[in-house]
Structure formats: structure tokens, C-alpha cells
Design an enzyme around this catalytic site. Structure first.
Site, PDB file in Angstrom:
ATOM      1  N   HIS A   1      -6.696   7.623  -7.595  1.00 49.17           N
ATOM      2  CA  HIS A   1      -7.938   7.432  -8.525  1.00 49.17           C
ATOM      3  C   HIS A   1      -7.599   7.288  -9.755  1.00 49.17           C
ATOM      4  O   HIS A   1      -8.347   6.454 -10.626  1.00 49.17           O
ATOM      5  CB  HIS A   1      -8.611   8.714  -8.046  1.00 49.17           C
ATOM      6  CG  HIS A   1      -9.214   8.893  -6.492  1.00 49.17           C
ATOM      7  ND1 HIS A   1     -10.140   9.800  -6.101  1.00 49.17           N
ATOM      8  CD2 HIS A   1      -9.141   8.179  -5.535  1.00 49.17           C
ATOM      9  CE1 HIS A   1     -10.495   9.798  -5.032  1.00 49.17           C
ATOM     10  NE2 HIS A   1      -9.743   8.735  -4.597  1.00 49.17           N
TER      11      HIS A   1
ATOM     12  N   ASP B   1      -9.404   3.208   1.146  1.00 47.29           N
ATOM     13  CA  ASP B   1      -9.610   4.016  -0.072  1.00 47.29           C
ATOM     14  C   ASP B   1      -9.433   3.215  -0.914  1.00 47.29           C
ATOM     15  O   ASP B   1      -9.329   2.022  -1.218  1.00 47.29           O
ATOM     16  CB  ASP B   1      -8.921   5.340   0.359  1.00 47.29           C
ATOM     17  CG  ASP B   1      -7.362   5.177   0.652  1.00 47.29           C
ATOM     18  OD1 ASP B   1      -6.662   3.925  -0.007  1.00 47.29           O
ATOM     19  OD2 ASP B   1      -6.706   5.842   1.219  1.00 47.29           O
TER      20      ASP B   1
ATOM     21  N   GLY C   1       0.827  -1.072   0.072  1.00 47.11           N
ATOM     22  CA  GLY C   1      -0.008  -0.350   0.101  1.00 47.11           C
ATOM     23  C   GLY C   1       0.887   1.185  -0.001  1.00 47.11           C
ATOM     24  O   GLY C   1       1.995   1.360  -0.397  1.00 47.11           O
TER      25      GLY C   1
ATOM     26  N   ASP D   1       3.102   4.121   0.538  1.00 47.94           N
ATOM     27  CA  ASP D   1       4.501   4.039   0.975  1.00 47.94           C
ATOM     28  C   ASP D   1       4.623   4.892   2.402  1.00 47.94           C
ATOM     29  O   ASP D   1       4.454   5.990   2.454  1.00 47.94           O
ATOM     30  CB  ASP D   1       5.743   4.705   0.380  1.00 47.94           C
ATOM     31  CG  ASP D   1       7.112   4.471   0.619  1.00 47.94           C
ATOM     32  OD1 ASP D   1       7.279   4.848   2.114  1.00 47.94           O
ATOM     33  OD2 ASP D   1       8.013   4.034   0.105  1.00 47.94           O
ATOM     34  N   LEU D   2       4.616   4.389   3.670  1.00 47.61           N
ATOM     35  CA  LEU D   2       4.333   5.099   4.826  1.00 47.61           C
ATOM     36  C   LEU D   2       5.823   5.985   5.253  1.00 47.61           C
ATOM     37  O   LEU D   2       5.462   6.985   5.804  1.00 47.61           O
ATOM     38  CB  LEU D   2       4.349   4.106   6.105  1.00 47.61           C
ATOM     39  CG  LEU D   2       2.908   3.171   5.993  1.00 47.61           C
ATOM     40  CD1 LEU D   2       2.897   2.284   7.146  1.00 47.61           C
ATOM     41  CD2 LEU D   2       1.831   4.136   6.067  1.00 47.61           C
TER      42      LEU D   2
HETATM   43  O1  T3D Z   1      -1.536   8.693   2.283  1.00 49.86           O
HETATM   44  C1  T3D Z   1      -2.549   8.602   1.348  1.00 49.86           C
HETATM   45  O2  T3D Z   1      -2.380   9.171   0.469  1.00 49.86           O
HETATM   46  C2  T3D Z   1      -3.625   7.732   1.703  1.00 49.86           C
HETATM   47  C3  T3D Z   1      -3.445   6.565   0.911  1.00 49.86           C
HETATM   48  C4  T3D Z   1      -3.692   5.352   1.903  1.00 49.86           C
HETATM   49  C5  T3D Z   1      -3.502   4.088   1.283  1.00 49.86           C
HETATM   50  C6  T3D Z   1      -2.801   3.097   2.230  1.00 49.86           C
HETATM   51  O3  T3D Z   1      -2.350   2.100   1.518  1.00 49.86           O
HETATM   52  S1  T3D Z   1      -2.684   3.316   3.824  1.00 49.86           S
HETATM   53  C7  T3D Z   1      -2.106   1.604   4.517  1.00 49.86           C
HETATM   54  C8  T3D Z   1      -0.510   1.598   4.245  1.00 49.86           C
HETATM   55  N1  T3D Z   1      -0.080   0.321   4.378  1.00 49.86           N
HETATM   56  C9  T3D Z   1       0.043  -0.160   5.733  1.00 49.86           C
HETATM   57  O4  T3D Z   1      -0.186   0.388   6.606  1.00 49.86           O
HETATM   58  C10 T3D Z   1       0.822  -1.535   5.791  1.00 49.86           C
HETATM   59  C11 T3D Z   1       2.053  -1.497   6.480  1.00 49.86           C
HETATM   60  N2  T3D Z   1       2.955  -2.792   6.474  1.00 49.86           N
HETATM   61  C12 T3D Z   1       2.426  -3.785   7.273  1.00 49.86           C
HETATM   62  O5  T3D Z   1       1.615  -3.708   8.077  1.00 49.86           O
HETATM   63  C13 T3D Z   1       3.374  -4.915   7.191  1.00 49.86           C
HETATM   64  O6  T3D Z   1       4.388  -4.692   6.535  1.00 49.86           O
HETATM   65  C14 T3D Z   1       2.563  -5.894   6.432  1.00 49.86           C
HETATM   66  C15 T3D Z   1       1.728  -6.580   6.946  1.00 49.86           C
HETATM   67  C16 T3D Z   1       2.339  -5.490   5.000  1.00 49.86           C
HETATM   68  C17 T3D Z   1       3.901  -7.056   6.098  1.00 49.86           C
HETATM   69  O7  T3D Z   1       4.310  -7.352   7.338  1.00 49.86           O
HETATM   70  P1  T3D Z   1       5.715  -8.326   7.390  1.00 49.86           P
HETATM   71  O8  T3D Z   1       5.967  -8.768   8.565  1.00 49.86           O
HETATM   72  O9  T3D Z   1       5.593  -9.407   6.131  1.00 49.86           O
HETATM   73  O10 T3D Z   1       6.812  -7.314   6.552  1.00 49.86           O
HETATM   74  P2  T3D Z   1       7.692  -6.021   7.304  1.00 49.86           P
HETATM   75  O11 T3D Z   1       8.852  -6.689   8.027  1.00 49.86           O
HETATM   76  O12 T3D Z   1       6.664  -5.455   8.251  1.00 49.86           O
HETATM   77  O13 T3D Z   1       7.934  -5.411   6.115  1.00 49.86           O
HETATM   78  C18 T3D Z   1       9.130  -5.704   5.316  1.00 49.86           C
HETATM   79  C19 T3D Z   1       9.653  -4.302   4.917  1.00 49.86           C
HETATM   80  O14 T3D Z   1       8.846  -3.430   4.015  1.00 49.86           O
HETATM   81  C20 T3D Z   1      10.225  -3.508   6.263  1.00 49.86           C
HETATM   82  O15 T3D Z   1      11.463  -2.777   5.873  1.00 49.86           O
HETATM   83  P3  T3D Z   1      12.718  -3.144   6.528  1.00 49.86           P
HETATM   84  O16 T3D Z   1      12.431  -3.054   7.966  1.00 49.86           O
HETATM   85  O17 T3D Z   1      12.973  -4.600   5.885  1.00 49.86           O
HETATM   86  O18 T3D Z   1      13.830  -2.136   5.929  1.00 49.86           O
HETATM   87  C21 T3D Z   1       9.067  -2.787   6.218  1.00 49.86           C
HETATM   88  O19 T3D Z   1       9.212  -1.344   7.012  1.00 49.86           O
HETATM   89  C22 T3D Z   1       8.843  -2.264   4.874  1.00 49.86           C
HETATM   90  N3  T3D Z   1       7.271  -1.823   4.509  1.00 49.86           N
HETATM   91  C23 T3D Z   1       6.304  -2.624   4.692  1.00 49.86           C
HETATM   92  N4  T3D Z   1       5.165  -1.739   4.490  1.00 49.86           N
HETATM   93  C24 T3D Z   1       5.491  -0.682   4.209  1.00 49.86           C
HETATM   94  C25 T3D Z   1       7.126  -0.540   4.178  1.00 49.86           C
HETATM   95  N5  T3D Z   1       7.617   0.541   3.809  1.00 49.86           N
HETATM   96  C26 T3D Z   1       7.006   1.526   3.424  1.00 49.86           C
HETATM   97  N6  T3D Z   1       5.604   1.697   3.323  1.00 49.86           N
HETATM   98  C27 T3D Z   1       5.050   0.591   3.767  1.00 49.86           C
HETATM   99  N7  T3D Z   1       3.759   0.429   3.284  1.00 49.86           N
END
Ligand code: T3D
Length: 237
Positions: free
Chosen positions: A88, A143, A64, A66-67
Site C-alpha cells: 500500500h 491486491d 509479484g 516472493d512466494l
Molecule cells: O503475501 C502477500 O503479502 C499478499 C500479496 C500478494 C501479491 C502477489 O503478488 S500474489 C502472486 C504471486 N505471484 C505468483 O503467483 C506468480 C508466480 N510465478 C509464476 O506464475 C511464473 O513464474 C511466471 C508466470 C511469473 C513466469 O513463468 P516462467 O515460466 O516464465 O518462469 P519460471 O520458470 O516459473 O520462473 C523463473 C524463476 O523465478 C524460477 O526459479 P528457478 O526455478 O529458476 O530457481 C521461479 O521459481 C522463480 N519465481 C517466479 N515467480 C516467483 C519466483 N520466485 C519467488 N516468487 C515468485 N513470485
């Protein structure tokens, strides 16, 4: 077109678009949203492309938004405007692309990544894939079209449950609920995607496209209008 955040290739009538920021599980930054939108436009215009496959590089489909990018936003930043100018356009481009889009869901599809997965027309999930409405964990509502698409696919009760819990839905449950068309073991996943892509690329592309248009339009129509629209589109087909 020279893309940096996605890979794009065409072969035997199928365009393959791979989200490629694997270090973030293919999180969408602005560039990736824009490049993916452009690639769908390109595939739509290319007469040699008869089917499109969307997948993710590495172990994720897409995590999703990029946080890391969201940390750098100014006080006056409008998420609404960000959605309007980014997600969109991508979702609408996918829906108006009159060719079947296969979502090859290789891993987690979270947040807007789940929205993009649902904008595909046919979803093949690897056994390892999961679907997650991550939004409530950061105080947001679903969204990228999810409030529109998800209840239509799986009903309000299950859609709202996914939003409330923000839990990962495993591929097997996604299949049971009608969120995906096919689940394949990881070792057979690529071959399964290839099989369906070949079938669709060899099919009646124009009819497939017009069917997609008719079905989406029917969401806004009563039966009389839908019957009339079918008759009109059948003349074209
Ligand atoms: O802002 C706007 O414009 C509004 C739009 C909003 C749309 C959205 O999508 S809001 C939702 C955003 N997404 C999330 O909140 C999901 C965040 N991620 C997670 O919850 C978990 O990472 C997952 C459940 C997807 C996967 O978990 P897991 O344990 O398999 O992996 P991990 O270890 O959490 O992630 C692996 C790497 O990816 C990690 O980086 P690192 O530590 O290895 O350097 C992690 O930080 C990175 N990562 C995962 N999700 C994101 C991300 N980096 C940036 N953005 C992310 N969304």
C-alpha cells in the site's frame, strides 16, 4: 542511498529504477518493497528529476510477491497487515509522486508486479511482456490496487476475466484493451523507452504533476467538484 534489491540512477532529468532480483523474475520481498518506495520518494523530492522510469532486470518485470518468503510465515501472519505496511505504501507513493512514471514493462508482470505496473502513468511494453493476475492460482484475490485500477483501465468484464483465468495477457492484447500505451519490438524497446523519457523530462513537469493529481482526484468527484478543482489547480499551474 545504498540499495540491494533495486538499481537507481539519474541522468538527463530521468531517474531509472530497476527492480533487480532477476533470479526470481524480480519477485517482491519486503526489502524490495521498502527500497522501491524509498526510491520513488527520493525521485519525487529531487528537483533535477522530471520523469521516472520503472523496469525490471533480466527477462521479467516482476513476478509479484516472493512466494519463497510466504513459506516462512507463522500461523498468525496477517496478509492484510503485510499489504498495509508494504504494497500500500509503495502504490500510494507512486500515485502521489507528481512526475510522470513510465512503466517500461520488459517481461512478465504478475500478481503485485502487475499492480505496480498499473500504478505507473504511462506503460511501454516490450513485445515479450505479459500481464497476469496470478492471485487465484494461490487462492487470493487481486491486491496492490488492482481491483481499483484494472476495471477503470479496461472495464469490469475484461478485468474480471483476467482475475478468473489468471492467464498471461500478451502485450498485443494489452495494447488493444488499453492496458498499455505503446508496444515495441524487443530490439527497439530500450530506444522507445528512452524516447518517451526524454520527451517527458523536457516537458512541463509541474503541469504534468498537477494533471496527474487532478485526474486521480476526479475519480472521487462529481462534475461540479471536478470543474471547481480544475479551476483551483489551473491557478496554481
Ligand atoms: O503475501 C502477500 O503479502 C499478499 C500479496 C500478494 C501479491 C502477489 O503478488 S500474489 C502472486 C504471486 N505471484 C505468483 O503467483 C506468480 C508466480 N510465478 C509464476 O506464475 C511464473 O513464474 C511466471 C508466470 C511469473 C513466469 O513463468 P516462467 O515460466 O516464465 O518462469 P519460471 O520458470 O516459473 O520462473 C523463473 C524463476 O523465478 C524460477 O526459479 P528457478 O526455478 O529458476 O530457481 C521461479 O521459481 C522463480 N519465481 C517466479 N515467480 C516467483 C519466483 N520466485 C519467488 N516468487 C515468485 N513470485
Amino acid at each position: 542511498m545504498d540499495y540491494q534489491t533495486i538499481l537507481y540512477s539519474t541522468e538527463n532529468g530521468t531517474a531509472t529504477l530497476t527492480l533487480s532480483r532477476p533470479q526470481t523474475l524480480n519477485a517482491f520481498n519486503d526489502q524490495m518493497i521498502s527500497e522501491a518506495t524509498d526510491a520513488f520518494k527520493q525521485a519525487d523530492r529531487d528537483a533535477s528529476v522530471r520523469c521516472i522510469t520503472l523496469t525490471g532486470a533480466g527477462r521479467g518485470f516482476s513476478s509479484g510477491q516472493d512466494l519463497a518468503d510466504t513459506q516462512n510465515r507463522d500461523d498468525g501472519f496477517s496478509i492484510g497487515e503485510h499489504l498495509r505496511h508494504g504494497y500500500h505504501r509503495l502504490i500510494k507513493q507512486m500515485i502521489k509522486t507528481e512526475k510522470p512514471i513510465i512503466g517500461a514493462i520488459n517481461g512478465v508482470a504478475a500478481g503485485a508486479g502487475c499492480g505496480v505496473a498499473l500504478a505507473c502513468d504511462f506503460r511501454i511494453a516490450s513485445e515479450k511482456a505479459t500481464f497476469m493476475l496470478a492471485f487465484s492460482k494461490i487462492g487470493l484475490i487481486p491486491d496492490s490496487g488492482l481491483n481499483w485500477m484494472l476495471p477503470r483501465l479496461i472495464g469490469y468484464a475484461r478485468a474480471y476475466q483476467m482475475a478468473l483465468t489468471a492467464e498471461k495477457l500478451p502485450a498485443s492484447t494489452a495494447l488493444e484493451w488499453g492496458l498499455v500505451n505503446v508496444v515495441a519490438p524487443e530490439v527497439e524497446f530500450a530506444a522507445e523507452v528512452q524516447k518517451w523519457a526524454t520527451q517527458f523530462a523536457n516537458g512541463a513537469t509541474r503541469a504534468f504533476g498537477l494533471t496527474k493529481r487532478s485526474m486521480y482526484r476526479s475519480f472521487d468527484m462529481d462534475l461540479d467538484e471536478a470543474l471547481e478543482y480544475e479551476a483551483h489547480i489551473q491557478d496554481i499551474a
